[in-house]
Scaffold this motif. Structure first.
Motif, PDB file in Angstrom:
ATOM      1  N   GLY A   1       0.891  -0.995   0.008  1.00 41.76           N
ATOM      2  CA  GLY A   1      -0.171   0.085   0.144  1.00 41.76           C
ATOM      3  C   GLY A   1       0.826   1.279   0.186  1.00 41.76           C
ATOM      4  O   GLY A   1       2.007   1.118  -0.368  1.00 41.76           O
ATOM      5  N   ASN A   2       0.166   2.291   0.453  1.00 40.09           N
ATOM      6  CA  ASN A   2       1.003   3.671   0.531  1.00 40.09           C
ATOM      7  C   ASN A   2       1.535   4.040   1.858  1.00 40.09           C
ATOM      8  O   ASN A   2       2.050   5.159   1.901  1.00 40.09           O
ATOM      9  CB  ASN A   2       0.194   4.837   0.090  1.00 40.09           C
ATOM     10  N   VAL A   3       1.545   3.036   2.793  1.00 36.96           N
ATOM     11  CA  VAL A   3       2.301   3.335   3.898  1.00 36.96           C
ATOM     12  C   VAL A   3       3.050   1.898   4.293  1.00 36.96           C
ATOM     13  O   VAL A   3       2.797   0.887   3.627  1.00 36.96           O
ATOM     14  CB  VAL A   3       1.373   3.636   4.996  1.00 36.96           C
ATOM     15  N   SER A   4       4.036   1.787   5.170  1.00 33.74           N
ATOM     16  CA  SER A   4       4.927   0.618   5.471  1.00 33.74           C
ATOM     17  C   SER A   4       4.171  -0.359   6.098  1.00 33.74           C
ATOM     18  O   SER A   4       3.461  -0.002   7.087  1.00 33.74           O
ATOM     19  CB  SER A   4       6.113   1.140   6.231  1.00 33.74           C
ATOM     20  N   ILE A   5       4.130  -1.405   5.664  1.00 33.90           N
ATOM     21  CA  ILE A   5       3.341  -2.617   6.473  1.00 33.90           C
ATOM     22  C   ILE A   5       3.957  -2.888   7.718  1.00 33.90           C
ATOM     23  O   ILE A   5       3.323  -3.065   8.688  1.00 33.90           O
ATOM     24  CB  ILE A   5       3.547  -4.010   5.611  1.00 33.90           C
ATOM     25  N   THR A   6       5.318  -2.665   7.980  1.00 32.07           N
ATOM     26  CA  THR A   6       6.034  -3.038   9.122  1.00 32.07           C
ATOM     27  C   THR A   6       5.762  -1.964  10.088  1.00 32.07           C
ATOM     28  O   THR A   6       5.755  -2.176  11.346  1.00 32.07           O
ATOM     29  CB  THR A   6       7.684  -3.426   8.906  1.00 32.07           C
TER      30      THR A   6
ATOM     31  N   ARG B   1      -1.622   5.292   9.856  1.00 27.87           N
ATOM     32  CA  ARG B   1      -0.439   6.289   9.604  1.00 27.87           C
ATOM     33  C   ARG B   1      -0.962   7.335   8.400  1.00 27.87           C
ATOM     34  O   ARG B   1      -1.609   7.075   7.382  1.00 27.87           O
ATOM     35  CB  ARG B   1       0.583   5.366   8.922  1.00 27.87           C
ATOM     36  N   ILE B   2      -0.319   8.385   8.524  1.00 29.89           N
ATOM     37  CA  ILE B   2      -0.621   9.411   7.340  1.00 29.89           C
ATOM     38  C   ILE B   2       0.049   8.981   5.945  1.00 29.89           C
ATOM     39  O   ILE B   2       1.344   8.638   5.907  1.00 29.89           O
ATOM     40  CB  ILE B   2       0.032  10.866   7.735  1.00 29.89           C
ATOM     41  N   ALA B   3      -0.529   8.992   4.896  1.00 29.90           N
ATOM     42  CA  ALA B   3       0.138   8.623   3.678  1.00 29.90           C
ATOM     43  C   ALA B   3       0.361   9.663   2.622  1.00 29.90           C
ATOM     44  O   ALA B   3      -0.496  11.013   2.651  1.00 29.90           O
ATOM     45  CB  ALA B   3      -1.117   7.709   3.048  1.00 29.90           C
ATOM     46  N   THR B   4       1.401   9.768   2.016  1.00 26.31           N
ATOM     47  CA  THR B   4       1.639  10.921   1.075  1.00 26.31           C
ATOM     48  C   THR B   4       1.328  10.571  -0.424  1.00 26.31           C
ATOM     49  O   THR B   4       1.053  11.468  -1.054  1.00 26.31           O
ATOM     50  CB  THR B   4       3.129  11.099   1.277  1.00 26.31           C
ATOM     51  N   GLU B   5       0.972   9.376  -0.524  1.00 29.30           N
ATOM     52  CA  GLU B   5       0.859   8.598  -1.959  1.00 29.30           C
ATOM     53  C   GLU B   5      -1.015   8.680  -1.973  1.00 29.30           C
ATOM     54  O   GLU B   5      -1.266   8.324  -0.596  1.00 29.30           O
ATOM     55  CB  GLU B   5       1.481   7.623  -2.209  1.00 29.30           C
ATOM     56  N   PRO B   6      -1.612   8.672  -3.055  1.00 33.27           N
ATOM     57  CA  PRO B   6      -2.829   8.360  -3.140  1.00 33.27           C
ATOM     58  C   PRO B   6      -3.147   6.752  -2.576  1.00 33.27           C
ATOM     59  O   PRO B   6      -2.209   6.208  -2.710  1.00 33.27           O
ATOM     60  CB  PRO B   6      -3.233   8.379  -4.642  1.00 33.27           C
TER      61      PRO B   6
ATOM     62  N   THR C   1      -4.352   3.022  -2.773  1.00 35.19           N
ATOM     63  CA  THR C   1      -4.246   2.011  -3.670  1.00 35.19           C
ATOM     64  C   THR C   1      -5.303   0.654  -3.819  1.00 35.19           C
ATOM     65  O   THR C   1      -5.382  -0.207  -4.365  1.00 35.19           O
ATOM     66  CB  THR C   1      -2.826   1.355  -3.852  1.00 35.19           C
ATOM     67  N   PHE C   2      -6.330   1.041  -3.004  1.00 32.04           N
ATOM     68  CA  PHE C   2      -7.519   0.172  -2.696  1.00 32.04           C
ATOM     69  C   PHE C   2      -6.710  -1.292  -1.976  1.00 32.04           C
ATOM     70  O   PHE C   2      -7.204  -2.193  -2.231  1.00 32.04           O
ATOM     71  CB  PHE C   2      -8.151  -0.213  -4.037  1.00 32.04           C
ATOM     72  N   SER C   3      -5.640  -1.208  -1.246  1.00 32.56           N
ATOM     73  CA  SER C   3      -5.063  -1.973  -0.621  1.00 32.56           C
ATOM     74  C   SER C   3      -5.474  -2.104   0.913  1.00 32.56           C
ATOM     75  O   SER C   3      -5.517  -0.899   1.558  1.00 32.56           O
ATOM     76  CB  SER C   3      -3.563  -2.131  -0.763  1.00 32.56           C
ATOM     77  N   LEU C   4      -5.396  -3.195   1.503  1.00 30.92           N
ATOM     78  CA  LEU C   4      -5.572  -3.337   2.979  1.00 30.92           C
ATOM     79  C   LEU C   4      -4.337  -2.398   3.748  1.00 30.92           C
ATOM     80  O   LEU C   4      -4.371  -2.218   5.060  1.00 30.92           O
ATOM     81  CB  LEU C   4      -5.677  -4.603   3.482  1.00 30.92           C
ATOM     82  N   PHE C   5      -3.476  -2.521   2.900  1.00 27.14           N
ATOM     83  CA  PHE C   5      -2.025  -1.808   3.611  1.00 27.14           C
ATOM     84  C   PHE C   5      -1.866  -0.459   3.237  1.00 27.14           C
ATOM     85  O   PHE C   5      -0.749  -0.033   2.978  1.00 27.14           O
ATOM     86  CB  PHE C   5      -0.838  -2.855   3.279  1.00 27.14           C
ATOM     87  N   ASP C   6      -2.921   0.327   2.972  1.00 26.92           N
ATOM     88  CA  ASP C   6      -3.030   1.673   2.874  1.00 26.92           C
ATOM     89  C   ASP C   6      -2.902   2.234   4.230  1.00 26.92           C
ATOM     90  O   ASP C   6      -3.554   1.771   5.080  1.00 26.92           O
ATOM     91  CB  ASP C   6      -4.058   2.219   2.024  1.00 26.92           C
TER      92      ASP C   6
END
Lengths: 347, 258
Positions: A191-196, A281-286, A288-293
């Motif tokens: 996604g658009n943030v780190s999974i870890t 977490r705050i995301a900087t990218e749009p 992506t329809f992922s659970l890890f956004d």
């Protein structure tokens, strides 16, 4: 439920002229049956009718007032918006002269986290409600029910902190594994943030699932408990096993209540603010329809900006987002009603 | 088909309450046996022990033996689900499954048994509905919900549902108490027909009904509130209603109490 065949409601008589006791009808005398003589009781009846009608109107009026408030406040900002309100992923309101805001990402994050929460909570709640009403011994039933209700009383900030510090880190290996094995499905892709980091929709959705579990469970439990004994005994007398009896009577009887309860839960998940705000977490990218956004839901975005509501135009942008959430909740409820009301009611 | 039942020294409890004591009776095959008696005498409770429905209520238990053609249905190795598949039951108020169509209601028991052959299911449904004297009234709306029928039709639907599985015995717990006189008559006629193929036990609070439909009648009584009900007398129906052995039976049927 029992309807006699060939029974039809008699057509209601012509109102007005022919009613007994009506003025101008010469053969009819005003006796003790005349409605004027029982005036006291009538008055109480009317009073009650108006009082309850008034209470009913309050609901409609307040929903209308909220909707109107949101629309009126949002309108100028929507007019001043230079981005596409539905498609833009930006939410830039610091420059009053150049508002650029859209709800695409908010919609994605809100719907995805709530839907994921519901997907986890619904089967779990069904299982708990069945266990409590059909399998658990009586004393355990009470204790368990009490615990579930307590779960609803935990403040949402506590859930948020738990999700951030406990659940998030614990879930990281699970999330990584899912991403590894099912990453080819967009839902489980990077996604658009780190999974870890753990601050993903995945974590938030599970926190939300725990939060909406009590409401779904307790409403479903109450509905299941009301399954008519005659139906249950009818199934058992045919030689149904416990599970077959549940499938033949409890589940069809409780189906609409269960769906209604789930929609109550979904409504809560859609509007949940603090817990989501803390976890995601705050995301900087749009998105992506992922659970890890990561990113914001409608509610968490509005809450995060609440101390900056000074100038009416930027504020209106957030209110516009609130309006979309408001409408979204309406749509969810309407869908729920169609599903729940459709097949079961006409028995 | 049509087995006999022998009840040997049965005692029935609801938790600590000793509801019925020391019942011994025999139900011959292809006969109608009626249980009569005042409210609270335990006649329905006894009926519900005959297909192990009594134990569905939390805390309820049964001591003693109930033999179905010599096999004790309370033996530890016996599965109550299997007992209920061979001993059908019709309840006081009609209870068709509201979400199922008329046909699915009739076939509910068979589908539990795993029968899948469509043509066979259709045949059985028709046969059972004809058996319950309901076929002509519902044959054009088999896929409509069973809840749309009148009370009497619903009860006949429940009878069709019970006989569709071809039970060894048919138990009826006041099957007409929620019905009008015409529907009652229809059910009584049906009971006389069903007697050709089934062993029937019927509980009724209506003595005329017992006299009309049954071959033997058992009279239950309860000495007082909080005490156990007992079987006072069981005999040929004719004898019970003309010249019973016990004074209590005489008093009850002549309307002196109850």
């Amino acid at each position: 439920m029992v309807r006699d065949d060939g029974m039809t409601t008699p057509p209601s008589g012509p109102s007005g002229t022919g009613t007994p006791g009506g003025a101008g009808d010469t053969h009819v005398r005003d006796g003790p049956l005349n409605e004027m003589s029982s005036g006291g009781r009538r008055k109480a009846d009317d009073l009650f009718r108006w009082a309850s009608t008034g209470a009913g109107i309050t609901v409609v009026a307040s929903i209308g007032a909220i909707g109107l408030f949101l629309a009126v406040q949002a309108w100028p900002s929507l007019m001043a918006n230079s981005a596409n309100f539905f498609l833009s992923t930006e939410f830039e309101t610091s420059d009053v002269e150049d508002l650029r805001f859209g709800v695409r990402d908010l919609l994605v994050v809100t719907v995805l986290s709530s839907a994921f929460a519901l997907a986890i909570a619904m089967p779990l709640a069904l299982g708990i409600a069945l266990f409590l009403t059909q399998y658990a011994p009586r004393n355990l039933q009470r204790l368990f029910g009490y615990l579930i209700d307590t779960l609803a009383a935990v403040p949402s900030i506590v859930y948020g902190l738990w999700g951030l510090f406990v659940l998030g880190p614990v879930l990281v290996p699970v999330a990584l594994w899912l991403n590894d094995t099912l990453g080819w499905i967009p839902l489980f892709a990077e996604g658009n943030v780190s999974i870890t980091g753990g601050g993903t929709i995945f974590t938030a959705g599970i926190v939300l699932a725990v939060m909406i579990l009590p409401i779904i469970t307790s409403v479903t439990r109450e509905v299941f408990r009301q399954t008519p004994v005659t139906h249950i005994e009818g199934a058992l007398a045919l030689g149904a096993t416990k599970w077959e009896m549940i499938r033949m009577t409890v589940l069809p009887f409780g189906r609409s209540g269960y769906i209604g309860a789930s929609m109550l839960g979904l409504g809560r998940a859609l509007g949940e603010t603090v817990a989501v705000l803390v976890v995601l977490r705050i995301a900087t990218e749009p998105a992506t329809f992922s659970l890890f956004d990561g990113g914001y839901t409608f509610a968490s975005l509005i809450a995060s900006a609440a101390n900056e509501f000074v100038h009416p135009l930027p504020t209106g942008a957030y209110i516009a987002a609130g309006l979309v959430l408001f409408v979204l909740t309406f749509i969810v409820n309407a869908i729920a009603r169609t599903i729940a009301g459709g097949k079961v009611q006409r028995g | 088909m049509a087995k006999r039942i022998d009840v040997n020294d049965v005692n029935i409890y609801y938790g600590k309450f000793h509801a019925v004591s020391d019942v011994t009776l025999s139900v011959p095959p292809k006969h109608v046996t009626a249980f009569i008696g005042p409210s609270g005498c335990g006649k329905s409770t006894v009926l519900r022990t005959l297909n192990r429905m009594h134990e569905v209520i939390p805390g309820a238990r049964v001591e003693g033996k109930v033999l179905l053609d010599g096999e004790n249905i309370y033996a530890p190795s016996v599965d109550p689900v299997q007992v209920r598949r061979t001993i059908g039951m019709v309840f006081q108020s009609p209870n068709p499954f509201p979400t199922m169509s008329i046909k699915d209601n009739v076939l509910a028991g068979l589908k539990l048994g795993g029968e899948k052959n469509r043509q066979r299911l259709d045949e059985i449904a028709e046969h059972a509905l004809r058996g319950a004297n309901l076929w002509n009234e519902v044959k054009d709306r088999l896929n409509k919900p069973g809840g749309g029928l009148s009370g009497g039709q619903q009860q006949r639907l429940c009878i069709a549902r019970a006989i569709a599985v071809q039970p060894d015995v048919l138990l009826m717990d006041e099957p007409c108490s929620a019905l009008d006189p015409i529907s009652t008559l229809a059910i009584e006629d049906l009971i006389s027909d069903l007697k050709q193929d089934y062993t029937i036990v019927i509980v009724t609070h209506n003595m005329q009904q017992a006299a009309r439909v049954s071959d033997q009648t058992g009279f239950f009584n309860v000495p007082g509130v909080g005490e156990s009900g007992r079987l006072v007398e069981i005999n040929d129906t004719e004898k019970i209603f003309s010249n019973p052995d016990e004074q209590a039976t005489e008093d009850y049927i002549s309307g002196r109490f109850g």
